[in-house]
Design a protein around this motif. Structure first.
Motif, short mmCIF file in Angstrom:
data_model
loop_
_atom_site.label_atom_id
_atom_site.label_comp_id
_atom_site.label_asym_id
_atom_site.label_seq_id
_atom_site.Cartn_x
_atom_site.Cartn_y
_atom_site.Cartn_z
N VAL A 165 1.02 -1.49 0.09
CA VAL A 165 -0.03 -0.20 -0.08
C VAL A 165 1.02 1.28 0.13
N PHE A 166 0.59 2.11 -0.95
CA PHE A 166 1.42 3.16 -1.21
C PHE A 166 1.08 4.43 -0.25
N LEU A 167 1.51 4.96 0.52
CA LEU A 167 1.15 6.18 1.22
C LEU A 167 1.83 7.61 1.31
N PRO A 168 1.54 8.24 0.11
CA PRO A 168 2.08 9.37 -0.06
C PRO A 168 2.06 10.52 0.74
N LEU A 169 2.93 11.35 1.17
CA LEU A 169 2.53 12.36 2.23
C LEU A 169 2.92 13.67 1.60
N ASN A 170 2.02 15.02 2.03
CA ASN A 170 2.80 16.12 1.61
C ASN A 170 3.79 16.45 2.29
N THR A 171 4.48 16.80 1.29
CA THR A 171 6.20 17.51 1.52
C THR A 171 6.12 18.59 2.78
N ALA A 172 5.07 19.05 2.91
CA ALA A 172 4.92 20.18 3.94
C ALA A 172 4.71 20.00 5.40
N TYR A 173 4.58 18.49 5.61
CA TYR A 173 4.17 18.13 6.82
C TYR A 173 5.45 17.89 7.76
N TRP A 208 -11.93 12.09 -21.68
CA TRP A 208 -11.30 13.13 -22.17
C TRP A 208 -10.43 12.69 -23.32
N LYS A 209 -10.63 11.66 -23.72
CA LYS A 209 -9.98 11.42 -25.18
C LYS A 209 -8.51 11.27 -25.00
N PHE A 210 -7.99 10.82 -23.96
CA PHE A 210 -6.68 10.69 -24.02
C PHE A 210 -6.15 9.47 -24.88
N THR A 211 -4.83 9.83 -25.57
CA THR A 211 -4.25 8.64 -26.26
C THR A 211 -2.89 8.74 -26.22
N SER A 212 -2.16 7.69 -26.89
CA SER A 212 -0.68 7.65 -26.83
C SER A 212 0.13 8.94 -27.53
N GLN A 213 -0.66 9.65 -28.09
CA GLN A 213 -0.13 10.89 -28.61
C GLN A 213 -0.08 12.13 -27.78
N ASP A 214 -0.86 11.80 -26.47
CA ASP A 214 -0.63 12.94 -25.59
C ASP A 214 0.51 13.23 -24.62
N VAL A 215 0.61 14.51 -24.52
CA VAL A 215 1.90 14.91 -23.75
C VAL A 215 1.51 15.68 -22.64
N LEU A 216 1.43 15.32 -21.48
CA LEU A 216 0.71 16.22 -20.54
C LEU A 216 1.73 16.80 -19.69
N LEU A 217 1.42 18.22 -19.42
CA LEU A 217 2.23 19.00 -18.87
C LEU A 217 1.95 19.15 -17.49
N HIS A 218 2.85 18.27 -16.60
CA HIS A 218 2.51 17.93 -15.46
C HIS A 218 3.20 18.75 -14.34
N ALA A 219 2.54 19.70 -13.74
CA ALA A 219 3.28 20.63 -12.53
C ALA A 219 2.64 20.27 -11.19
N LEU A 220 1.89 19.58 -11.12
CA LEU A 220 1.13 19.22 -9.87
C LEU A 220 2.08 18.25 -8.74
N PRO A 221 1.82 18.44 -7.49
CA PRO A 221 2.42 17.64 -6.60
C PRO A 221 2.11 16.11 -6.83
N ILE A 222 2.92 15.13 -6.38
CA ILE A 222 2.23 13.72 -6.63
C ILE A 222 1.92 13.06 -5.24
N PHE A 223 1.74 13.93 -4.27
CA PHE A 223 1.23 13.40 -2.88
C PHE A 223 -0.36 13.37 -2.83
N HIS A 224 -0.91 14.01 -3.96
CA HIS A 224 -2.20 14.22 -3.88
C HIS A 224 -3.09 13.40 -5.04
N THR A 225 -4.24 13.26 -4.78
CA THR A 225 -5.22 12.58 -5.84
C THR A 225 -5.00 12.94 -7.42
N HIS A 226 -4.89 14.46 -7.45
CA HIS A 226 -4.83 15.05 -8.75
C HIS A 226 -3.49 14.54 -9.60
#
Ligand code: AMP
Length: 504
Positions: free
Chosen positions: A79-87, A191-209
């Motif tokens: 089970v993966f349990l990510p925590l906010n880096t600010a804690y 949202w019609k994602f395909t293998s051609q998509d390149v997602l600009l990812h600037a969100l943290p990865i400790f959160h569901t989003h």
């Protein structure tokens, strides 16, 4: 299928030399390289004595390695349990203790502070830094690049995400493989994602989003991510020409709009901008369209449920709404006191049921029973209403509801009026204790640029559209609203700050 989440998101890419992560320094990580690293991590976790169902707590900076720890956990059934880096270390103590995590993975800079925490909880402390270095990676590097995937079912746990805990202690939301997988499948299709998509990812990865919505969708579709450590305006603008899609919290979009380099030309090639985690002002939606020609697609979700609703990909994306229930997701609006379903158009508690809804709070059966009904509906704590066309409008959190003199007041109704006033950029309306009314309304305003909003004029203007009991007793100007990393306005902080305005 042996391990549905692993096989579907990750396993399908085994041995593929296709690009998966593009990094800020121009480096690229292929699917095959990423999966080899994840397998080494899975080997190390197993070697450290972890068994399927055990928890790994991670408080580390965003990096490809950090994402590979998630993949490793899924592959090893951990089970993966990510925590906010600010804690702080104190906060981390609670999560490690509460979850019974057997490993605590942290940044080297935090190791001294967290070693006593790990020791006190009988957890092993390992380090993994932003640049990929650390004791965890160093040990894993010598291990095989393949790992025999541990069989799991859709009902097995994949992750614990702790809620932000604004109303008491944080709760560990138990998310199953099926929760994550079903939502990823639905969103790829919607949202019609395909293998051609390149997602600009600037969100943290400790959160569901950033972790599930953005990364799981990209993995499932076989696309790529421009994987940035954080939201940096200059970098996001520089990288945008290489992207096809972007997911962000509303503050990302307001910050982009505040920059003259963010133009129609810069975004011409983009396919989709998605917003969520906090309300997107209707004004931002409109301004974004005027500037770029793109209508931001707003969706609504939460830690416990993944995504629940979305504006349509094709069809009208309605500003100020979060769209329709996703396929397979049921939503009803209920009376907070009786739990009865309310007639269409009325404001009430948003309840959600579907394969996306979590299994309950870790070791909190009473809390789980309070919020997750026996028939599977989860009481979200959000208040909302459906409009005549079936679009869901969120009017705020239940706990932010103001009750003055026995009347319910929805902050959003007043905020929408304040936001339209001259010189107002945005606002937050809170309830503060009042000797006569129990609670009364206070409006906090942020000025637009250098303007100096005329508070008396605003009071009198909004007074024409609001019943007297809803009118703010006090308007206050602040330079900015307190927000957390996900862009959510921290109303509790405002209530703490202004709570004694009317105390006698
Ligand atoms: P979290 O569990 O941190 O993802 O927070 C979930 C909460 O964020 C929800 O219960 C909502 O109150 C809020 N939220 C998420 N998306 C939206 C949205 N598009 N509009 C308004 N509130 C949102």
């Amino acid at each position: 299928m042996a391990n549905p989440l692993y096989d579907t998101l990750f396993g399908q890419h085994h041995g593929r030399a296709t690009d998966f992560l593009q990094l800020q320094d121009g480096q690229t990580i292929t699917h095959a390289t990423f999966l080899a690293m994840a397998a080494q991590y899975a080997n190390l976790l197993t070697q450290l004595g972890l068994e399927p169902g055990d928890r790994v707590a991670v408080q580390i900076q965003k990096s490809p390695q950090a994402l590979a720890v998630y993949a490793a956990c899924v592959q090893a059934g951990i089970v993966f349990l990510p925590l906010n880096t600010a804690y702080t270390a104190d906060e981390v103590t609670y999560f490690v203790e509460n979850s019974g995590a057997r490993i605590l993975l942290c940044d080297q800079r935090m190791a001294d502070a967290l070693k006593p925490v790990a020791d006190a909880c009988n957890a092993v402390l390992k380090t993994l830094n932003e640049d990929g270095s650390g004791t965890f990676h160093a040990k894993a590097e010598a291990l095989p690049e393949t790992f025999e995937t541990v069989p799991r079912t859709e009902d097995d746990l994949a992750a614990f995400l702790y809620t932000s805990g604004t109303t008491g202690r944080s709760k560990g939301a138990m998310l199953t493989q099926g929760n994550l997988l079903s939502n990823a499948q639905t969103l790829v299709s919607e949202w019609k994602f395909t293998s051609q998509d390149v997602l600009l990812h600037a969100l943290p990865i400790f959160h569901t989003h950033g972790l599930f919505v953005a990364s799981n969708i990209t993995l499932l579709a076989g696309g790529q991510m421009i994987f940035l450590p954080k939201f940096d305006l200059d970098v996001v603008i520089e990288q945008m020409p290489r992207a096809t899609t972007m997911m962000g919290v509303p503050t990302f979009y307001t910050r982009l709009l505040g920059d003259a380099r963010f133009t129609r030309e810069l975004t011409q090639h983009m396919r989709l901008f998605v917003s969520g985690s906090a309300p997107l002002l209707a004004e931002t939606h409109v301004e974004f369209e005027q500037r770029t020609g793109h209508k931001i697609l707003e969706r609504y979700g939460m830690t416990e449920t993944n995504m629940n609703t979305s504006n349509p990909y094709s069809g009208e994306r309605r500003a100020g709404t979060v769209g329709f229930p996703l396929p397979g997701v049921e939503i009803k609006i209920t009376d907070s006191k009786t739990g009865e379903t309310l007639p269409n158009g009325e404001i009430g508690e948003i309840e959600v049921r579907g394969p996306n809804v979590f299994k309950g709070y870790w070791q909190m059966p009473e809390k789980t029973a309070e919020e997750l009904r026996a028939d599977g509906f989860f009481i979200t704590g959000d208040l909302g209403q459906f409009d005549e066309d079936g679009y869901l409008h969120i009017v705020g959190r239940n706990k932010d509801l103001i009750i003055s003199g026995g009347f319910n007041i929805y902050p959003k109704e007043i905020e929408l009026l304040l936001d339209q006033e001259d010189g107002v950029l945005e606002s937050a309306v809170i309830g503060v204790p009042h000797p006569d009314f129990g609670e009364t309304v206070v409006g906090i305003i942020v000025a637009k640029g250098d303007s100096k909003p005329d508070l008396a004029a605003i009071k009198s203007n909004i007074g024409t559209s609001l019943a007297r009991f809803k009118q703010p007793k006090e308007l206050i100007i602040l330079p900015e609203l307190p927000r957390n990393t996900m862009g959510k306005v921290q109303k509790k902080a405002l209530r703490d700050q202004f709570g004694d305005l009317f105390s006698s």
